[in-house]
Enzyme design. Structure first.
Site, PDB file in Angstrom:
ATOM      1  N   GLU A 149      32.781  32.531 123.457  1.00 23.28           N
ATOM      2  CA  GLU A 149      33.508  31.460 124.304  1.00 23.28           C
ATOM      3  C   GLU A 149      33.598  32.209 125.716  1.00 23.28           C
ATOM      4  O   GLU A 149      33.736  33.402 125.781  1.00 23.28           O
ATOM      5  CB  GLU A 149      34.764  31.200 123.778  1.00 23.28           C
ATOM      6  CG  GLU A 149      35.443  30.004 124.665  1.00 23.28           C
ATOM      7  CD  GLU A 149      36.674  29.314 124.185  1.00 23.28           C
ATOM      8  OE1 GLU A 149      36.889  29.562 122.925  1.00 23.28           O
ATOM      9  OE2 GLU A 149      37.033  28.422 124.486  1.00 23.28           O
TER      10      GLU A 149
ATOM     11  N   ASN B 233      35.043  19.662 121.342  1.00 19.59           N
ATOM     12  CA  ASN B 233      35.774  20.616 120.371  1.00 19.59           C
ATOM     13  C   ASN B 233      37.196  20.085 120.356  1.00 19.59           C
ATOM     14  O   ASN B 233      37.775  19.744 121.237  1.00 19.59           O
ATOM     15  CB  ASN B 233      35.575  22.050 121.173  1.00 19.59           C
ATOM     16  CG  ASN B 233      36.416  22.873 120.400  1.00 19.59           C
ATOM     17  OD1 ASN B 233      36.085  23.527 119.270  1.00 19.59           O
ATOM     18  ND2 ASN B 233      37.564  23.179 121.008  1.00 19.59           N
ATOM     19  N   GLU B 234      37.610  20.260 119.122  1.00 19.08           N
ATOM     20  CA  GLU B 234      39.184  20.028 118.874  1.00 19.08           C
ATOM     21  C   GLU B 234      39.727  18.874 119.881  1.00 19.08           C
ATOM     22  O   GLU B 234      40.498  18.963 120.598  1.00 19.08           O
ATOM     23  CB  GLU B 234      39.940  21.394 119.199  1.00 19.08           C
ATOM     24  CG  GLU B 234      39.442  22.570 118.164  1.00 19.08           C
ATOM     25  CD  GLU B 234      40.622  23.542 118.110  1.00 19.08           C
ATOM     26  OE1 GLU B 234      41.528  23.710 119.067  1.00 19.08           O
ATOM     27  OE2 GLU B 234      40.597  24.422 117.229  1.00 19.08           O
TER      28      GLU B 234
ATOM     29  N   TYR C 118      42.102  28.772 110.942  1.00 17.45           N
ATOM     30  CA  TYR C 118      42.336  30.485 111.146  1.00 17.45           C
ATOM     31  C   TYR C 118      43.256  30.902 110.214  1.00 17.45           C
ATOM     32  O   TYR C 118      44.221  30.227 109.510  1.00 17.45           O
ATOM     33  CB  TYR C 118      42.884  30.346 112.579  1.00 17.45           C
ATOM     34  CG  TYR C 118      41.836  30.400 113.662  1.00 17.45           C
ATOM     35  CD1 TYR C 118      41.153  31.564 114.075  1.00 17.45           C
ATOM     36  CD2 TYR C 118      41.696  29.041 114.379  1.00 17.45           C
ATOM     37  CE1 TYR C 118      40.133  31.243 115.005  1.00 17.45           C
ATOM     38  CE2 TYR C 118      40.757  28.963 115.384  1.00 17.45           C
ATOM     39  CZ  TYR C 118      39.877  29.896 115.741  1.00 17.45           C
ATOM     40  OH  TYR C 118      39.093  29.938 116.483  1.00 17.45           O
TER      41      TYR C 118
ATOM     42  N   GLU D 115      34.899  27.217 113.483  1.00 15.11           N
ATOM     43  CA  GLU D 115      35.862  28.291 113.799  1.00 15.11           C
ATOM     44  C   GLU D 115      36.747  28.833 112.686  1.00 15.11           C
ATOM     45  O   GLU D 115      37.299  27.997 112.090  1.00 15.11           O
ATOM     46  CB  GLU D 115      36.820  27.751 114.823  1.00 15.11           C
ATOM     47  CG  GLU D 115      36.149  27.650 116.341  1.00 15.11           C
ATOM     48  CD  GLU D 115      36.963  27.053 117.366  1.00 15.11           C
ATOM     49  OE1 GLU D 115      38.300  27.665 117.381  1.00 15.11           O
ATOM     50  OE2 GLU D 115      36.622  26.500 118.398  1.00 15.11           O
TER      51      GLU D 115
ATOM     52  N   GLN E 209      35.816  35.279 117.220  1.00  9.77           N
ATOM     53  CA  GLN E 209      34.587  35.236 117.965  1.00  9.77           C
ATOM     54  C   GLN E 209      33.859  36.510 117.864  1.00  9.77           C
ATOM     55  O   GLN E 209      34.187  37.579 117.463  1.00  9.77           O
ATOM     56  CB  GLN E 209      34.947  34.840 119.351  1.00  9.77           C
ATOM     57  CG  GLN E 209      35.496  33.406 119.630  1.00  9.77           C
ATOM     58  CD  GLN E 209      35.857  32.929 120.863  1.00  9.77           C
ATOM     59  OE1 GLN E 209      35.473  33.481 121.766  1.00  9.77           O
ATOM     60  NE2 GLN E 209      36.718  31.945 120.901  1.00  9.77           N
TER      61      GLN E 209
HETATM   62  O1  AHR Z   1      38.671  30.686 119.380  1.00 11.16           O
HETATM   63  C1  AHR Z   1      39.759  30.414 120.242  1.00 11.16           C
HETATM   64  C2  AHR Z   1      40.293  28.972 120.300  1.00 11.16           C
HETATM   65  O2  AHR Z   1      40.709  28.457 119.206  1.00 11.16           O
HETATM   66  C3  AHR Z   1      39.141  27.967 120.872  1.00 11.16           C
HETATM   67  O3  AHR Z   1      39.032  28.079 122.228  1.00 11.16           O
HETATM   68  C4  AHR Z   1      39.758  26.623 120.100  1.00 11.16           C
HETATM   69  O4  AHR Z   1      38.830  25.758 119.702  1.00 11.16           O
HETATM   70  C5  AHR Z   1      40.403  27.165 119.110  1.00 11.16           C
HETATM   71  O5  AHR Z   1      41.833  26.422 119.218  1.00 11.16           O
END
Ligand code: AHR
Length: 512
Positions: free
Chosen positions: A44, A192-193, A261, A316, A365
């Site tokens: 990103e 995205n999201e 996450y 992600e 990432q």
């Molecule tokens: O990976 C960091 C951020 O986490 C990304 O930009 C977003 O899609 C997520 O909330």
């Protein structure tokens, strides 16, 4: 007498832990392929991932590069085997206007990177730079389109620009900018999201918008059809998956995303290095939750798509902690310890387990951001424990998944417990079987008895990643503190494989 007593105690303890850790590898039940794309990555425009991480500029004479892309990074990622790379975001994607990043660099307009640190984005790394870099890496690009603040035409034009071969307004523009052949980009994210930074939409609204955008993303290439991925659920938002699977016609949908996450608490994420066992345990609990999440999202998908046409794309995942002290909070730069190796090993084993549905994923990432595989500091570069896990595990890419039954000892902390052991197995195209094992317990080793049924093996070799403390990590001063070594803790007798895993270790075995 003392010696006899000690031998007795040791053999009873050994027998006890073997009895707790019983694994069956079903060598004759392999049906699904572990898609190599679950080993994908994510770049990103965030902090020092693209600028300083991948790209240092064509005029940089200090750091060896090809067209501005670091040579050391390219070599390391090729060795690790990177099958696809997602770009330009993340949240950034829904603010990105691709036409700002083409043509002569000096004429490209600047913008503010509103999500990540408010820094100036000069657009010096754009579509050509990214897609040419993917060619250097030998990886497939995964472009994330702007739905949140873009237009249908903008995304439709981007597809034409990168994929149209003949004469068309966008193909002509691409040629003017020096690229004759199309890149034939296969993977496309439609926003995205969308439930959050991508527009705070409701699932029903996004499903409609998706249908509209996807309609105008044309398949220009005969060789590579577009693989359109809808912005998916946040962790346990099962309603999002339900609505999208219900409302989007499946002939318009190839993949549905999921983001999860391993974060303890979004308001108090805890340090990346100096954490205690309580935080370690909590992180692992979040990481292992991936199994339940995939199971539940996949069950909803099965209801609408029993033939499993639509892939679940975990685009992600990874550990998310507080930034390194003294660094820009908007840059999400964190160190990477053996805890991250534990997250990587267990998560990949989970993806293998669901390989019939999870056919693509992206670790967040690649460089200098969140659970990175590479950290850089000017001309210095280091490989993190996570890198080593992905490199060791690459033998599973495109191999046939062999189902495993795992009975594990507990890793107990306080009043809670987690399975200490995580196991996965596959057979590659040459008929070689690989088994990956993780012991997340920070203080106890595991004696494991594996029944190799439905296959023949007479020898075993392996590699291990471990370290004395779970907090151990590589630094620019000591870049090889954590690195793989030959593993000697496995032996085969008949159809029984015995393995001793030290605390906090990841092992990949190859059967002969
Ligand atoms: O990976 C960091 C951020 O986490 C990304 O930009 C977003 O899609 C997520 O909330």
């Amino acid at each position: 007498m003392k010696k006899i007593f000690l031998t007795l105690v040791l053999s009873i303890t050994g027998y006890w832990t073997f009895a707790q850790n019983q694994v069956i590898i079903n060598g004759d039940l392999g049906k699904t392929t572990i898609n190599k794309h679950i080993y994908g990555h994510f770049a990103e425009h965030l902090g020092r991932c693209v600028y300083g991480g991948f790209y240092v500029g064509e005029n940089n004479t200090k750091i060896p590069n090809k067209n501005g892309v670091r040579t050391d990074v390219i070599e390391a990622l090729k060795k690790m085997k990177i099958p696809n790379l997602r770009w330009p975001g993340g949240c950034f994607a829904d603010t990105y206007h691709w036409k700002d990043g083409i043509g002569p660099k000096k004429q490209r307009p600047s913008m503010v990177n509103a999500w990540w640190g408010g820094v100036t984005e000069d657009n010096s790394f754009g579509t050509h730079d990214f897609l040419d870099m993917c060619e250097q890496l030998g990886t497939e690009p995964y472009l994330a389109g702007n739905v949140g603040s873009g237009t249908v035409k903008e995304l439709s034009d981007w597809v034409q620009y990168v994929n149209h071969e003949g004469v068309s307004p966008m193909a002509n523009l691409r040629k003017e900018n020096g690229r004759d052949k199309p890149w034939n980009v296969h993977f496309w994210g439609v926003g995205n999201e969308a439930w959050g930074c991508g527009g705070n939409m409701k699932a029903e609204y996004y499903a409609n918008i998706y249908r509209q955008y996807a309609t105008f993303m044309s398949d220009w290439s005969n060789t590579s059809k577009l693989f359109r991925i809808a912005s998916g659920a946040n962790s346990a938002d099962f309603n999002w998956t339900e609505i999208l699977m219900r409302d989007i016609p499946h002939n318009m949908l190839d993949g549905l995303a999921l983001h999860h996450y391993s974060v303890i608490d979004w308001n108090k994420k805890g340090p990346a290095v100096n954490y205690d066992e309580d935080l370690y345990f909590k992180t692992m609990k979040q990481a292992l939750l991936m199994d339940e999440l995939i199971h539940k999202h996949a069950t909803i998908m099965d209801k609408y798509d029993p033939k499993k046409k639509v892939a679940l794309v975990v685009d992600e995942w990874g550990g998310w902690y507080e930034v390194e002290p003294g660094t820009n909070p908007g840059f999400l730069y964190q160190q990477n310890t053996m805890r991250d190796a534990m997250i990587a090993g267990t998560t990949l084993n989970i993806f293998h387990k669901y390989s019939d549905r999870v056919r693509m994923a992206n670790l967040a990432q690649t460089i200098n951001v969140l659970q990175a595989v590479i950290l850089t500091n000017e001309e210095k570069m280091l490989l993190t424990p996570t890198y080593h896990v992905l490199e060791m595990y690459n033998v599973h890419q495109d191999a046939t998944m062999l189902p495993v039954d795992v009975q594990s000892a507990d890793y107990a902390f306080g009043n809670e417990k987690l399975p200490a052991l995580s196991v996965s197995a596959s057979r590659d195209k040459n008929g070689v079987t690989h088994i990956s094992l993780v012991n997340i317990d920070p203080s106890k080793s595991q004696e494991i008895s594996l029944n190799l049924r439905g296959m023949k093996a007479s020898g075993v070799t392996g590699r291990i990643l471990t370290s004395a403390k779970v907090q151990d990590h590589n630094t620019f001063e000591s870049p090889d503190k954590v690195k793989p070594a030959a593993f000697k803790g496995a032996s085969i007798k008949g159809d029984n494989l015995k393995v001793t895993l030290p605390p906090i270790s990841v092992v990949v075995l190859e059967l002969k």
